[in-house]
Design an enzyme around this catalytic site. Sequence first.
Site, PDB file in Angstrom:
ATOM      1  N   HIS A   1       0.785  -1.315  -0.061  1.00  0.00           N
ATOM      2  CA  HIS A   1      -0.114   0.014   0.128  1.00  0.00           C
ATOM      3  C   HIS A   1       0.877   0.921  -0.210  1.00  0.00           C
ATOM      4  O   HIS A   1       1.504   1.454   1.129  1.00  0.00           O
ATOM      5  CB  HIS A   1      -0.914   0.512   0.579  1.00  0.00           C
ATOM      6  CG  HIS A   1      -2.022  -0.936   0.769  1.00  0.00           C
ATOM      7  ND1 HIS A   1      -1.902  -2.216   1.380  1.00  0.00           N
ATOM      8  CD2 HIS A   1      -3.339  -0.064   1.574  1.00  0.00           C
ATOM      9  CE1 HIS A   1      -3.032  -2.409   1.669  1.00  0.00           C
ATOM     10  NE2 HIS A   1      -4.450  -2.079   1.296  1.00  0.00           N
TER      11      HIS A   1
ATOM     12  N   ASN B   1       7.947  -3.666   3.496  1.00  0.00           N
ATOM     13  CA  ASN B   1       6.477  -4.088   3.615  1.00  0.00           C
ATOM     14  C   ASN B   1       5.862  -3.993   5.352  1.00  0.00           C
ATOM     15  O   ASN B   1       5.239  -3.387   5.844  1.00  0.00           O
ATOM     16  CB  ASN B   1       5.429  -4.181   2.472  1.00  0.00           C
ATOM     17  CG  ASN B   1       4.417  -3.807   2.436  1.00  0.00           C
ATOM     18  OD1 ASN B   1       4.150  -3.027   3.049  1.00  0.00           O
ATOM     19  ND2 ASN B   1       3.601  -5.239   2.908  1.00  0.00           N
TER      20      ASN B   1
ATOM     21  N   ASP C   1      14.501  18.199  -0.150  1.00  0.00           N
ATOM     22  CA  ASP C   1      15.005  18.459  -1.360  1.00  0.00           C
ATOM     23  C   ASP C   1      16.153  17.372  -1.727  1.00  0.00           C
ATOM     24  O   ASP C   1      16.077  17.009  -3.514  1.00  0.00           O
ATOM     25  CB  ASP C   1      16.676  19.089  -0.916  1.00  0.00           C
ATOM     26  CG  ASP C   1      16.340  21.013  -1.043  1.00  0.00           C
ATOM     27  OD1 ASP C   1      15.331  21.617  -1.217  1.00  0.00           O
ATOM     28  OD2 ASP C   1      16.891  21.101   0.476  1.00  0.00           O
TER      29      ASP C   1
ATOM     30  N   GLU D   1      13.653  15.411  -3.853  1.00  0.00           N
ATOM     31  CA  GLU D   1      12.803  16.194  -4.711  1.00  0.00           C
ATOM     32  C   GLU D   1      13.956  15.550  -5.821  1.00  0.00           C
ATOM     33  O   GLU D   1      14.108  15.844  -7.880  1.00  0.00           O
ATOM     34  CB  GLU D   1      12.795  17.453  -4.772  1.00  0.00           C
ATOM     35  CG  GLU D   1      11.823  17.791  -3.695  1.00  0.00           C
ATOM     36  CD  GLU D   1      11.681  19.089  -3.817  1.00  0.00           C
ATOM     37  OE1 GLU D   1      10.146  19.760  -3.357  1.00  0.00           O
ATOM     38  OE2 GLU D   1      12.115  19.977  -4.020  1.00  0.00           O
TER      39      GLU D   1
ATOM     40  N   ASP E   1       8.179  18.555  -6.801  1.00  0.00           N
ATOM     41  CA  ASP E   1       8.296  19.861  -6.788  1.00  0.00           C
ATOM     42  C   ASP E   1       7.160  19.703  -4.959  1.00  0.00           C
ATOM     43  O   ASP E   1       5.894  19.932  -5.956  1.00  0.00           O
ATOM     44  CB  ASP E   1       8.020  21.122  -7.121  1.00  0.00           C
ATOM     45  CG  ASP E   1       7.756  22.144  -6.238  1.00  0.00           C
ATOM     46  OD1 ASP E   1       8.638  22.365  -5.374  1.00  0.00           O
ATOM     47  OD2 ASP E   1       8.047  23.427  -7.003  1.00  0.00           O
TER      48      ASP E   1
ATOM     49  N   GLU F   1      12.074  22.748   3.174  1.00  0.00           N
ATOM     50  CA  GLU F   1      12.777  21.605   2.764  1.00  0.00           C
ATOM     51  C   GLU F   1      14.594  21.155   1.937  1.00  0.00           C
ATOM     52  O   GLU F   1      15.117  19.554   2.656  1.00  0.00           O
ATOM     53  CB  GLU F   1      12.462  21.167   1.093  1.00  0.00           C
ATOM     54  CG  GLU F   1      11.536  21.314   0.497  1.00  0.00           C
ATOM     55  CD  GLU F   1      10.536  21.349  -0.590  1.00  0.00           C
ATOM     56  OE1 GLU F   1       9.697  21.429  -1.074  1.00  0.00           O
ATOM     57  OE2 GLU F   1      11.477  21.621  -1.433  1.00  0.00           O
TER      58      GLU F   1
END
Length: 283
Positions: free
Chosen positions: A121, A152, A251, A254, A260, A274
């Site tokens: 999930h 998991n 960061d 990303e 973003d 971030e």
Amino acid sequence: MRNRLYFVLAAFLVLAGCKETEVTPEQPVYTPVSEHVALGNPSNATAEVSDFNNFLMVKPQYVLSYSRDRGTPNWVSWHLSSTWTGSAPRQDDFRADMALPADWYRVSASSYTGSGFDRGHNIPSADRTRTMEDNSATFLMTNMIPQAPNNNRNTWANLEDYTRDLIDDGMEAYVIMGSYGIGGVGSNGAVNTIDNGRVTVPKNIWKVIVVLPEGDNDINRISTSTRVIAVNTPNVNSIDSDWGTYRTSVDAIEQATGYDLLSALPDEIENSLESKVDTGPTR
């Protein structure tokens, strides 16, 4: 001569008074399609069928970006608070998501059978126990990724339990989970795809959790001191069960994904949050 100077000065004042006032254009205001993406749409997903590897699906219980070619979500985003939890039992009704475009392959409940990977999930079943319908929605296969069993059942389960403990202690959270890369190591060894190549096994699995005291007007209550937990784990069976080992910055996630995250926040707050790596408790 003096009269001429007065005339020039008067004319200048008239012209200055008539000059149009310059107006700085306002930044566009982000309007979320759901409370579950109040912090932003990480990949700018759309509901256009042509956006087949970044297809936006908005459900009452969560929002996701789906990849047709990978057969998995890119990311799933949801709001978790005490209003979403209750006593509804786990439904275990894994099934294909009929909301996908009719001509797309629909991953089924049996697609992971014998693969060595769990139907992992993104939004956990236990995060949606208000009603049986809410819980059932988490078992759609568009919410699943091939996840190494120990990842998991141990590491990820511990992080999920910790998040719900925060909710029990009077907090609420905005959660974004996703995966990227190709190739994981399940109970049968290293694999790149399952289901005859129709489902990609991700290399990494990540999550970002923004934690707030329960209240109203949530986005405006987020500050540079708000706790943000970012975790990035390898999708392998030999993983450490302590999720705190895998903490990172938003960061860094990303940079790995190209997304973003937390984009709906003011830039100053977004940039501050971030860049940090959480050092808070893990249990």
